[in-house]
Design a protein around this motif. Structure first.
Motif, PDB file in Angstrom:
ATOM      1  N   ILE A 136       0.846  -1.207   0.000  1.00 49.53           N
ATOM      2  CA  ILE A 136       0.000   0.000   0.000  1.00 49.53           C
ATOM      3  C   ILE A 136       0.877   1.250   0.000  1.00 49.53           C
ATOM      4  CG2 ILE A 136      -1.613   1.378   1.405  1.00 49.53           C
ATOM      5  CD1 ILE A 136      -2.975  -0.952  -0.045  1.00 49.53           C
ATOM      6  N   ARG A 137       1.889   1.279   0.852  1.00 46.66           N
ATOM      7  CA  ARG A 137       2.771   2.449   0.933  1.00 46.66           C
ATOM      8  C   ARG A 137       3.513   2.691  -0.383  1.00 46.66           C
ATOM      9  NH1 ARG A 137       4.280   4.795   5.629  1.00 46.66           N
ATOM     10  NH2 ARG A 137       3.365   3.984   7.518  1.00 46.66           N
ATOM     11  N   LYS A 138       4.064   1.634  -0.954  1.00 42.94           N
ATOM     12  CA  LYS A 138       4.837   1.801  -2.193  1.00 42.94           C
ATOM     13  C   LYS A 138       3.928   2.160  -3.363  1.00 42.94           C
ATOM     14  CE  LYS A 138       8.360   1.068   0.192  1.00 42.94           C
ATOM     15  NZ  LYS A 138       9.083   2.222   0.691  1.00 42.94           N
ATOM     16  N   THR A 139       2.742   1.595  -3.399  1.00 43.56           N
ATOM     17  CA  THR A 139       1.772   1.962  -4.437  1.00 43.56           C
ATOM     18  C   THR A 139       1.363   3.424  -4.278  1.00 43.56           C
ATOM     19  OG1 THR A 139       0.958  -0.310  -4.540  1.00 43.56           O
ATOM     20  CG2 THR A 139      -0.478   1.391  -5.448  1.00 43.56           C
ATOM     21  N   GLY A 140       1.222   3.862  -3.031  1.00 38.09           N
ATOM     22  CA  GLY A 140       0.900   5.266  -2.767  1.00 38.09           C
ATOM     23  C   GLY A 140       1.998   6.194  -3.255  1.00 38.09           C
ATOM     24  N   HIS A 141       3.242   5.828  -2.967  1.00 39.79           N
ATOM     25  CA  HIS A 141       4.384   6.615  -3.453  1.00 39.79           C
ATOM     26  C   HIS A 141       4.314   6.746  -4.974  1.00 39.79           C
ATOM     27  CE1 HIS A 141       7.599   7.447  -0.443  1.00 39.79           C
ATOM     28  NE2 HIS A 141       6.930   6.554   0.272  1.00 39.79           N
ATOM     29  N   PHE A 142       4.232   5.617  -5.647  1.00 45.43           N
ATOM     30  CA  PHE A 142       4.263   5.622  -7.109  1.00 45.43           C
ATOM     31  C   PHE A 142       3.084   6.411  -7.678  1.00 45.43           C
ATOM     32  CE2 PHE A 142       3.841   3.947 -11.400  1.00 45.43           C
ATOM     33  CZ  PHE A 142       5.152   3.958 -11.835  1.00 45.43           C
ATOM     34  N   SER A 143       1.909   6.223  -7.106  1.00 41.20           N
ATOM     35  CA  SER A 143       0.700   6.904  -7.604  1.00 41.20           C
ATOM     36  C   SER A 143       0.769   8.416  -7.416  1.00 41.20           C
ATOM     37  CB  SER A 143      -0.543   6.362  -6.890  1.00 41.20           C
ATOM     38  OG  SER A 143      -0.680   4.994  -7.120  1.00 41.20           O
ATOM     39  N   GLU A 144       1.186   8.844  -6.224  1.00 44.04           N
ATOM     40  CA  GLU A 144       1.298  10.288  -5.973  1.00 44.04           C
ATOM     41  C   GLU A 144       2.283  10.938  -6.945  1.00 44.04           C
ATOM     42  OE1 GLU A 144       2.499  10.435  -1.879  1.00 44.04           O
ATOM     43  OE2 GLU A 144       0.442  10.770  -1.204  1.00 44.04           O
ATOM     44  N   TYR A 145       3.382  10.272  -7.167  1.00 46.58           N
ATOM     45  CA  TYR A 145       4.397  10.850  -8.043  1.00 46.58           C
ATOM     46  C   TYR A 145       4.044  10.705  -9.517  1.00 46.58           C
ATOM     47  CZ  TYR A 145       7.278  12.400  -4.278  1.00 46.58           C
ATOM     48  OH  TYR A 145       7.736  13.097  -3.184  1.00 46.58           O
ATOM     49  N   THR A 146       3.212   9.730  -9.856  1.00 50.07           N
ATOM     50  CA  THR A 146       2.690   9.672 -11.222  1.00 50.07           C
ATOM     51  C   THR A 146       1.823  10.902 -11.472  1.00 50.07           C
ATOM     52  OG1 THR A 146       2.760   7.256 -11.348  1.00 50.07           O
ATOM     53  CG2 THR A 146       1.203   8.372 -12.808  1.00 50.07           C
ATOM     54  N   LEU A 147       0.986  11.236 -10.501  1.00 57.21           N
ATOM     55  CA  LEU A 147       0.162  12.437 -10.617  1.00 57.21           C
ATOM     56  C   LEU A 147       1.035  13.686 -10.722  1.00 57.21           C
ATOM     57  CD1 LEU A 147      -2.597  13.762 -10.706  1.00 57.21           C
ATOM     58  CD2 LEU A 147      -2.653  13.675  -8.202  1.00 57.21           C
ATOM     59  N   LEU A 148       2.101  13.749  -9.935  1.00 59.57           N
ATOM     60  CA  LEU A 148       3.024  14.881 -10.039  1.00 59.57           C
ATOM     61  C   LEU A 148       3.626  14.958 -11.440  1.00 59.57           C
ATOM     62  CD1 LEU A 148       4.595  17.254  -8.815  1.00 59.57           C
ATOM     63  CD2 LEU A 148       6.328  15.597  -8.071  1.00 59.57           C
ATOM     64  N   GLY A 149       4.003  13.818 -12.014  1.00 61.95           N
ATOM     65  CA  GLY A 149       4.559  13.799 -13.370  1.00 61.95           C
ATOM     66  C   GLY A 149       3.576  14.337 -14.397  1.00 61.95           C
ATOM     67  N   ILE A 150       2.313  13.942 -14.268  1.00 59.58           N
ATOM     68  CA  ILE A 150       1.272  14.448 -15.189  1.00 59.58           C
ATOM     69  C   ILE A 150       1.134  15.955 -15.038  1.00 59.58           C
ATOM     70  CG2 ILE A 150      -1.214  14.428 -15.664  1.00 59.58           C
ATOM     71  CD1 ILE A 150      -1.137  11.401 -14.848  1.00 59.58           C
ATOM     72  N   LEU A 151       1.076  16.421 -13.794  1.00 59.96           N
ATOM     73  CA  LEU A 151       0.950  17.857 -13.551  1.00 59.96           C
ATOM     74  C   LEU A 151       2.183  18.621 -14.038  1.00 59.96           C
ATOM     75  CD1 LEU A 151      -0.669  17.776 -10.004  1.00 59.96           C
ATOM     76  CD2 LEU A 151      -1.796  18.305 -12.173  1.00 59.96           C
ATOM     77  N   LEU A 152       3.360  18.044 -13.840  1.00 59.34           N
ATOM     78  CA  LEU A 152       4.592  18.664 -14.335  1.00 59.34           C
ATOM     79  C   LEU A 152       4.560  18.791 -15.853  1.00 59.34           C
ATOM     80  CD1 LEU A 152       7.664  17.117 -12.480  1.00 59.34           C
ATOM     81  CD2 LEU A 152       7.129  19.532 -12.747  1.00 59.34           C
ATOM     82  N   TYR A 153       4.166  17.726 -16.508  1.00 56.49           N
ATOM     83  CA  TYR A 153       4.129  17.742 -17.968  1.00 56.49           C
ATOM     84  C   TYR A 153       3.222  18.857 -18.464  1.00 56.49           C
ATOM     85  CZ  TYR A 153       3.783  16.345 -22.803  1.00 56.49           C
ATOM     86  OH  TYR A 153       3.843  16.348 -24.169  1.00 56.49           O
ATOM     87  N   GLU A 154       2.033  18.917 -17.921  1.00 54.67           N
ATOM     88  CA  GLU A 154       1.059  19.905 -18.379  1.00 54.67           C
ATOM     89  C   GLU A 154       1.437  21.330 -17.995  1.00 54.67           C
ATOM     90  OE1 GLU A 154      -1.708  19.716 -20.407  1.00 54.67           O
ATOM     91  OE2 GLU A 154      -0.761  17.783 -20.802  1.00 54.67           O
ATOM     92  N   SER A 155       1.878  21.527 -16.748  1.00 54.99           N
ATOM     93  CA  SER A 155       2.165  22.898 -16.313  1.00 54.99           C
ATOM     94  C   SER A 155       3.396  23.460 -17.019  1.00 54.99           C
ATOM     95  CB  SER A 155       2.325  22.972 -14.798  1.00 54.99           C
ATOM     96  OG  SER A 155       3.424  22.210 -14.371  1.00 54.99           O
ATOM     97  N   ILE A 156       4.431  22.666 -17.191  1.00 53.06           N
ATOM     98  CA  ILE A 156       5.642  23.156 -17.854  1.00 53.06           C
ATOM     99  C   ILE A 156       5.362  23.392 -19.334  1.00 53.06           C
ATOM    100  CG2 ILE A 156       8.047  22.613 -18.418  1.00 53.06           C
ATOM    101  CD1 ILE A 156       7.445  23.251 -15.414  1.00 53.06           C
ATOM    102  N   ARG A 157       4.570  22.536 -19.932  1.00 48.84           N
ATOM    103  CA  ARG A 157       4.223  22.676 -21.349  1.00 48.84           C
ATOM    104  C   ARG A 157       3.490  23.998 -21.609  1.00 48.84           C
ATOM    105  NH1 ARG A 157       0.056  21.182 -24.904  1.00 48.84           N
ATOM    106  NH2 ARG A 157      -1.298  20.649 -23.177  1.00 48.84           N
ATOM    107  N   SER A 158       2.715  24.436 -20.639  1.00 44.93           N
ATOM    108  CA  SER A 158       1.898  25.637 -20.828  1.00 44.93           C
ATOM    109  C   SER A 158       2.708  26.936 -20.828  1.00 44.93           C
ATOM    110  CB  SER A 158       0.816  25.706 -19.752  1.00 44.93           C
ATOM    111  OG  SER A 158       1.385  25.961 -18.488  1.00 44.93           O
ATOM    112  N   TYR A 159       3.974  26.899 -20.404  1.00 44.14           N
ATOM    113  CA  TYR A 159       4.770  28.121 -20.343  1.00 44.14           C
ATOM    114  C   TYR A 159       5.475  28.478 -21.645  1.00 44.14           C
ATOM    115  CZ  TYR A 159       4.114  28.701 -15.358  1.00 44.14           C
ATOM    116  OH  TYR A 159       3.566  28.915 -14.133  1.00 44.14           O
ATOM    117  N   GLY A 160       5.519  27.586 -22.596  1.00 48.93           N
ATOM    118  CA  GLY A 160       6.139  27.895 -23.880  1.00 48.93           C
ATOM    119  C   GLY A 160       7.651  27.876 -23.873  1.00 48.93           C
ATOM    120  N   PHE A 161       8.266  27.144 -22.924  1.00 44.11           N
ATOM    121  CA  PHE A 161       9.718  26.996 -22.917  1.00 44.11           C
ATOM    122  C   PHE A 161      10.159  26.177 -24.123  1.00 44.11           C
ATOM    123  CE2 PHE A 161       9.026  27.134 -18.162  1.00 44.11           C
ATOM    124  CZ  PHE A 161       9.581  28.387 -17.981  1.00 44.11           C
ATOM    125  N   THR A 162      11.440  26.285 -24.460  1.00 48.93           N
ATOM    126  CA  THR A 162      11.989  25.417 -25.505  1.00 48.93           C
ATOM    127  C   THR A 162      11.937  23.971 -25.007  1.00 48.93           C
ATOM    128  OG1 THR A 162      14.233  25.526 -24.629  1.00 48.93           O
ATOM    129  CG2 THR A 162      13.601  27.227 -26.254  1.00 48.93           C
TER     130      THR A 162
END
Length: 142
Positions: free
Chosen positions: A53-79
């Motif tokens: 449960i703990r390790k699945t929680g770690h992976f899941s929380e950080y998967t969500l962070l990865g999705i949010l990172l992808y979308e938020s960084i993409r929205s700034y128009g960086f190279t």
């Protein structure tokens, strides 16, 4: 950007600051709910442990962070190079800081294996977001 990308990190870091007995109680509750859910479907859940449960929680929380990172960084128009650098750096630093915080909390320990698991979750989230964006657009145009 709607601000949702800024709300995950404080919530996760607050979880890292919980003493071990409170964190264990939280994981125990999730374990009981999961076992009861499997049981109600007639599936044995003897294999399901608090560690899983703990390790699945770690992976899941950080998967969500990865999705949010992808979308938020993409929205700034960086190279592209700058976007990769920001995602890579953030995707490592957040788990690193998270595990470092746990070194200062009673009954907790920072684990390098959790840093790598969390980084894997971030990478999976970034790849999943990129895949969904690419193929989601393609299916809309066909």
């Amino acid at each position: 950007m709607d601000g949702s990308d800024r709300s995950l990190c404080p919530v996760h870091i607050s979880n890292s600051m919980k003493p071990s007995d409170i964190s264990s109680a939280d994981s125990g509750w999730v374990l009981r709910v999961a076992q009861e859910s499997f049981g109600s479907m007639g599936i044995s859940a003897k294999w399901l442990t608090e560690h899983i449960i703990r390790k699945t929680g770690h992976f899941s929380e950080y998967t969500l962070l990865g999705i949010l990172l992808y979308e938020s960084i993409r929205s700034y128009g960086f190279t592209a190079e700058r976007r990769y650098f920001i995602r890579l750096t953030t995707g490592f630093m957040v788990p690193f800081v998270d595990e470092t915080i746990q070194l200062m909390v009673e009954g907790r320990s920072g684990q390098i294996s959790d840093v790598w698991l969390d980084c894997g979750g971030v990478a999976f989230g970034i790849l999943l977001a990129a895949f969904l964006l690419k193929y989601g657009r393609r299916s809309k145009t066909t």
